[in-house]
Scaffold this motif. Structure first.
Motif, PDB file in Angstrom:
ATOM      1  N   VAL A 199      32.489  52.495   3.028  1.00  0.00           N
ATOM      2  CA  VAL A 199      32.602  53.910   3.381  1.00  0.00           C
ATOM      3  C   VAL A 199      33.346  54.054   4.700  1.00  0.00           C
ATOM      4  O   VAL A 199      33.073  53.339   5.662  1.00  0.00           O
ATOM      5  N   PRO A 201      35.515  57.573   6.617  1.00  0.00           N
ATOM      6  CA  PRO A 201      36.127  58.892   6.446  1.00  0.00           C
ATOM      7  C   PRO A 201      37.573  58.962   6.910  1.00  0.00           C
ATOM      8  O   PRO A 201      38.257  59.964   6.659  1.00  0.00           O
ATOM      9  N   ARG A 219      34.142  58.259   0.996  1.00  0.00           N
ATOM     10  CA  ARG A 219      34.893  58.872   2.084  1.00  0.00           C
ATOM     11  C   ARG A 219      34.054  59.787   2.962  1.00  0.00           C
ATOM     12  O   ARG A 219      34.551  60.278   3.971  1.00  0.00           O
ATOM     13  N   ARG A 220      32.807  60.015   2.608  1.00  0.00           N
ATOM     14  CA  ARG A 220      31.997  60.947   3.378  1.00  0.00           C
ATOM     15  C   ARG A 220      30.723  60.272   3.888  1.00  0.00           C
ATOM     16  O   ARG A 220      30.083  59.512   3.167  1.00  0.00           O
ATOM     17  N   ASP A 222      27.418  61.613   5.109  1.00  0.00           N
ATOM     18  CA  ASP A 222      26.563  62.792   5.229  1.00  0.00           C
ATOM     19  C   ASP A 222      25.265  62.529   4.478  1.00  0.00           C
ATOM     20  O   ASP A 222      24.939  61.371   4.174  1.00  0.00           O
ATOM     21  N   ASP A 224      24.591  62.991   1.485  1.00  0.00           N
ATOM     22  CA  ASP A 224      24.827  62.393   0.170  1.00  0.00           C
ATOM     23  C   ASP A 224      24.885  60.866   0.245  1.00  0.00           C
ATOM     24  O   ASP A 224      24.629  60.182  -0.755  1.00  0.00           O
TER      25      ASP A 224
END
Length: 331
Positions: A199, A201, A219-220, A222, A224
């Protein structure tokens, strides 16, 4: 192809009806042995082997005997005694010097020894116990939590002796940061048969062409991400983005995640900065933490550092004692 059980079973599952198969298992050892009780390999009708039951010394003879199990449909029991000068294993130059007991069980269309259930469980990342009746064509798998760390062992029952082998899915590692030094981490983990998720970003990092063996690229960072870690049963996390803000965001997102281990690249004071920015106390984290990451193997280049970090994770997950990395621990 790796020697991990899920990879072996995947090959068998794809080709189970196209040829004959035999499951080879070490069910007992005495003295020194390269593989211990519970080690498995698969042999097919083309003479191909998947997995190892020794350091490579015995496999040719095991494959030869597997043909006998295929023809008769009955188990073949083998003993290799490295202490006996008249024994085949001694003549083959087996260096461990112990005694190894191996069982070869033929697989049939009506009896897969529970390997289908075992493969399905590993695909779902479920643990459990695998049972094989010694000197018989019988086996089954029971999914469920494993309590304790008892290794494979023999249970004496009224209907005979059964080998009971704990089964756990291969480790799943989440790497936070897709820079140049993350490439060997993903590559080595893939070679070991581990699952990997990357991962980052930043658009310039974690590019798919630079990480062809990564299982998943996200790519995030957060809320999730925590859901992903839980749903996909991630075991360990490596913080190696070289960005305090990115590592902080990842730690904040994963502080309550059910992981077992977290490694933080860099000196101890850097991880303290990450904790402070996240507003988290180290005592609030339920998982094991390695800061600085890895074992002290004296490496400086990315490949050596990757080996050090993955070795540390391996030791943490499989409960082996190892020396922590002190070389990077300077304040």
């Amino acid at each position: 192809m790796t020697n991990q059980l899920s990879a072996m079973l995947g090959t068998w599952q794809e080709n189970r009806d196209s040829t004959e198969w035999v499951l080879g298992t070490v069910y007992r050892t005495e003295g020194s042995a390269y593989r211990k009780a519970g080690a498995m390999m698969l042999i097919n009708g083309h003479g191909q082997q998947f997995g190892l039951l020794s350091g490579g010394c015995l496999e040719a003879d095991i494959i030869r005997n597997a043909r006998r199990a295929m023809v008769t449909g009955k188990p073949v029991m083998l003993t290799y005694d490295g202490t006996d000068e008249d024994d085949l294993s001694f003549k083959l130059g087996v260096g461990c010097g112990g005694k190894v007991y191996i069982m070869l069980q033929p697989l049939g269309s009506g009896n897969d020894l529970g390997l289908g259930d075992l493969y399905e469980a590993l695909q779902k990342r479920q643990s459990g116990l695998y049972f094989q009746k010694i000197d018989a064509v019988a086996g089954y798998f029971e999914a469920g939590l494993l309590y304790g760390q008892r290794p494979a062992h023999i249970e004496n029952r009224e209907d005979g002796n059964w080998l009971v082998t704990p089964i756990q899915p291969e480790p799943h590692v989440l790497v936070v940061g897709g820079g140049l030094d993350a490439r060997p981490v993903i590559g080595i983990a893939h070679q070991m048969g581990w699952q990997t998720t990357l991962v980052d970003p930043r658009p310039a990092n974690a590019r798919a062409e630079h990480f062809p063996t990564a299982g998943t690229i996200l790519r995030r960072i957060d809320r999730d991400l925590a859901t992903y870690v839980t749903d996909h049963k991630v075991d360990a996390v490596i913080l190696m983005s070289h960005s305090v803000s990115i590592d902080t965001a990842a730690l904040a997102a994963l502080c309550d995640a059910p992981i077992k281990h977290l490694s933080a690249l860099g000196p101890r004071h850097r991880f303290r900065d990450v904790l402070n920015e996240a507003g988290i106390s180290r005592n609030d984290l339920a998982f094991d933490i390695s800061s600085p990451a890895g074992l002290d193997i004296g490496g400086q280049l990315p490949e050596s550092i990757a080996l050090s970090m993955l070795s540390g994770i391996h030791a943490a997950l499989f409960k082996q004692s190892a020396a922590p990395a002190l070389a990077q621990a300077a304040e």
